[in-house]
Write a protein that holds these residues in place. Sequence first.
Motif, mmCIF file in Angstrom:
data_model
loop_
_atom_site.group_PDB
_atom_site.id
_atom_site.type_symbol
_atom_site.label_atom_id
_atom_site.label_comp_id
_atom_site.label_asym_id
_atom_site.label_seq_id
_atom_site.Cartn_x
_atom_site.Cartn_y
_atom_site.Cartn_z
ATOM 1 N N HIS A 1 66.308 60.129 -4.637
ATOM 2 C CA HIS A 1 66.199 59.018 -5.581
ATOM 3 C C HIS A 1 67.214 57.980 -5.119
ATOM 4 C CE1 HIS A 1 65.529 56.897 -9.349
ATOM 5 N NE2 HIS A 1 66.838 56.670 -9.353
ATOM 6 N N ALA A 2 66.726 56.853 -4.623
ATOM 7 C CA ALA A 2 67.589 55.814 -4.064
ATOM 8 C C ALA A 2 68.109 54.888 -5.144
ATOM 9 C CB ALA A 2 66.813 55.009 -3.030
ATOM 10 N N GLN A 3 69.385 54.526 -5.013
ATOM 11 C CA GLN A 3 70.007 53.570 -5.924
ATOM 12 C C GLN A 3 70.653 52.463 -5.079
ATOM 13 O OE1 GLN A 3 72.977 55.300 -8.457
ATOM 14 N NE2 GLN A 3 73.376 53.396 -9.511
ATOM 15 N N PRO A 4 69.832 51.489 -4.632
ATOM 16 C CA PRO A 4 70.387 50.392 -3.827
ATOM 17 C C PRO A 4 71.186 49.420 -4.694
ATOM 18 C CG PRO A 4 68.067 50.024 -4.239
ATOM 19 C CD PRO A 4 68.396 51.366 -4.837
ATOM 20 N N GLY A 5 72.061 48.666 -4.046
ATOM 21 C CA GLY A 5 72.845 47.678 -4.770
ATOM 22 C C GLY A 5 73.943 48.278 -5.625
ATOM 23 N N ALA A 6 74.376 49.495 -5.297
ATOM 24 C CA ALA A 6 75.427 50.167 -6.070
ATOM 25 C C ALA A 6 76.805 49.627 -5.685
ATOM 26 C CB ALA A 6 75.357 51.671 -5.821
ATOM 27 N N ARG A 7 77.811 50.045 -6.390
ATOM 28 C CA ARG A 7 79.178 49.605 -6.092
ATOM 29 C C ARG A 7 79.744 50.258 -4.843
ATOM 30 N NH1 ARG A 7 82.423 48.920 -11.774
ATOM 31 N NH2 ARG A 7 80.870 47.575 -12.759
ATOM 32 N N ALA B 1 71.377 45.989 -0.294
ATOM 33 C CA ALA B 1 70.231 45.551 -1.103
ATOM 34 C C ALA B 1 68.938 46.095 -0.492
ATOM 35 C CB ALA B 1 70.179 44.034 -1.153
ATOM 36 N N PRO B 2 67.914 46.302 -1.317
ATOM 37 C CA PRO B 2 66.648 46.852 -0.812
ATOM 38 C C PRO B 2 65.777 45.790 -0.155
ATOM 39 C CG PRO B 2 66.499 46.529 -3.160
ATOM 40 C CD PRO B 2 67.909 46.173 -2.769
ATOM 41 N N GLU B 3 66.186 45.333 1.013
ATOM 42 C CA GLU B 3 65.393 44.324 1.708
ATOM 43 C C GLU B 3 65.289 44.656 3.192
ATOM 44 O OE1 GLU B 3 68.984 41.082 2.282
ATOM 45 O OE2 GLU B 3 67.733 40.941 0.506
ATOM 46 N N LYS B 4 64.080 44.568 3.707
ATOM 47 C CA LYS B 4 63.787 44.762 5.131
ATOM 48 C C LYS B 4 64.297 46.092 5.679
ATOM 49 C CE LYS B 4 63.735 39.834 6.007
ATOM 50 N NZ LYS B 4 64.318 38.715 6.728
ATOM 51 N N GLY B 5 64.267 47.142 4.854
ATOM 52 C CA GLY B 5 64.634 48.472 5.313
ATOM 53 C C GLY B 5 66.124 48.719 5.440
ATOM 54 N N THR C 1 59.385 51.583 0.357
ATOM 55 C CA THR C 1 59.695 50.512 -0.595
ATOM 56 C C THR C 1 59.825 51.020 -2.029
ATOM 57 O OG1 THR C 1 57.346 50.002 -0.881
ATOM 58 C CG2 THR C 1 58.526 48.779 0.829
ATOM 59 N N ASN C 2 59.980 52.313 -2.184
ATOM 60 C CA ASN C 2 60.043 52.939 -3.494
ATOM 61 C C ASN C 2 61.418 53.564 -3.679
ATOM 62 O OD1 ASN C 2 59.578 54.636 -5.768
ATOM 63 N ND2 ASN C 2 57.404 54.757 -5.233
ATOM 64 N N SER C 3 61.886 53.683 -4.906
ATOM 65 C CA SER C 3 63.169 54.359 -5.132
ATOM 66 C C SER C 3 63.022 55.870 -4.952
ATOM 67 C CB SER C 3 63.710 54.045 -6.525
ATOM 68 O OG SER C 3 62.844 54.555 -7.511
ATOM 69 N N ARG C 4 61.794 56.361 -5.050
ATOM 70 C CA ARG C 4 61.520 57.794 -4.828
ATOM 71 C C ARG C 4 61.068 57.959 -3.378
ATOM 72 N NH1 ARG C 4 60.414 60.857 -9.578
ATOM 73 N NH2 ARG C 4 58.797 61.970 -8.464
ATOM 74 N N LYS C 5 61.972 58.457 -2.563
ATOM 75 C CA LYS C 5 61.729 58.580 -1.126
ATOM 76 C C LYS C 5 61.750 60.038 -0.711
ATOM 77 C CE LYS C 5 64.198 54.257 -0.392
ATOM 78 N NZ LYS C 5 63.042 53.427 -0.142
ATOM 79 N N VAL C 6 61.179 60.308 0.459
ATOM 80 C CA VAL C 6 61.282 61.630 1.053
ATOM 81 C C VAL C 6 61.741 61.450 2.494
ATOM 82 C CG1 VAL C 6 60.080 63.744 1.689
ATOM 83 C CG2 VAL C 6 59.472 62.581 -0.430
ATOM 84 N N PHE C 7 62.833 62.127 2.819
ATOM 85 C CA PHE C 7 63.354 62.104 4.181
ATOM 86 C C PHE C 7 63.087 63.446 4.838
ATOM 87 C CE2 PHE C 7 65.624 58.715 2.152
ATOM 88 C CZ PHE C 7 65.752 57.749 3.144
ATOM 89 N N ARG C 8 62.869 63.438 6.146
ATOM 90 C CA ARG C 8 62.679 64.670 6.909
ATOM 91 C C ARG C 8 63.971 64.941 7.686
ATOM 92 N NH1 ARG C 8 58.066 63.785 8.869
ATOM 93 N NH2 ARG C 8 56.962 65.216 7.537
#
Length: 100
Positions: A18-24, A43-47, A75-82
């Motif tokens: 669960h991604a939280q971009p733009g955090a402190r 910030a969540p822009e351009k990867g 582009t979603n806050s719910r991501k899956v990484f391998r």
Amino acid sequence: MCGVELTADRDGVLLPVHAQPGARRNGIVGVHAGRLKVAVTQAPEKGKANDAIIAVLADDLALKRSQISLASGPTNSRKVFRVRDLTVDELAERIASCLG
């Protein structure tokens, strides 16, 4: 063990995030609905946030960045990484030690 719903596939272990971009600040901040919650200042822009999440995962879980790739949810806050070159149990152990 760690509360994160890890799944093995033929290429490694799938790590739901669960991604939280733009955090402190950057870091793994806990578990949210079976997903590892990762905060990044980017910030969540351009990867850029995805790259920052990979960096946080690599640093906090003692992995090489080359072991981690985005499997879904660019582009979603719910991501899956391998994560390659680890078993489910090994990754769960690293997550548990990171969460304290």
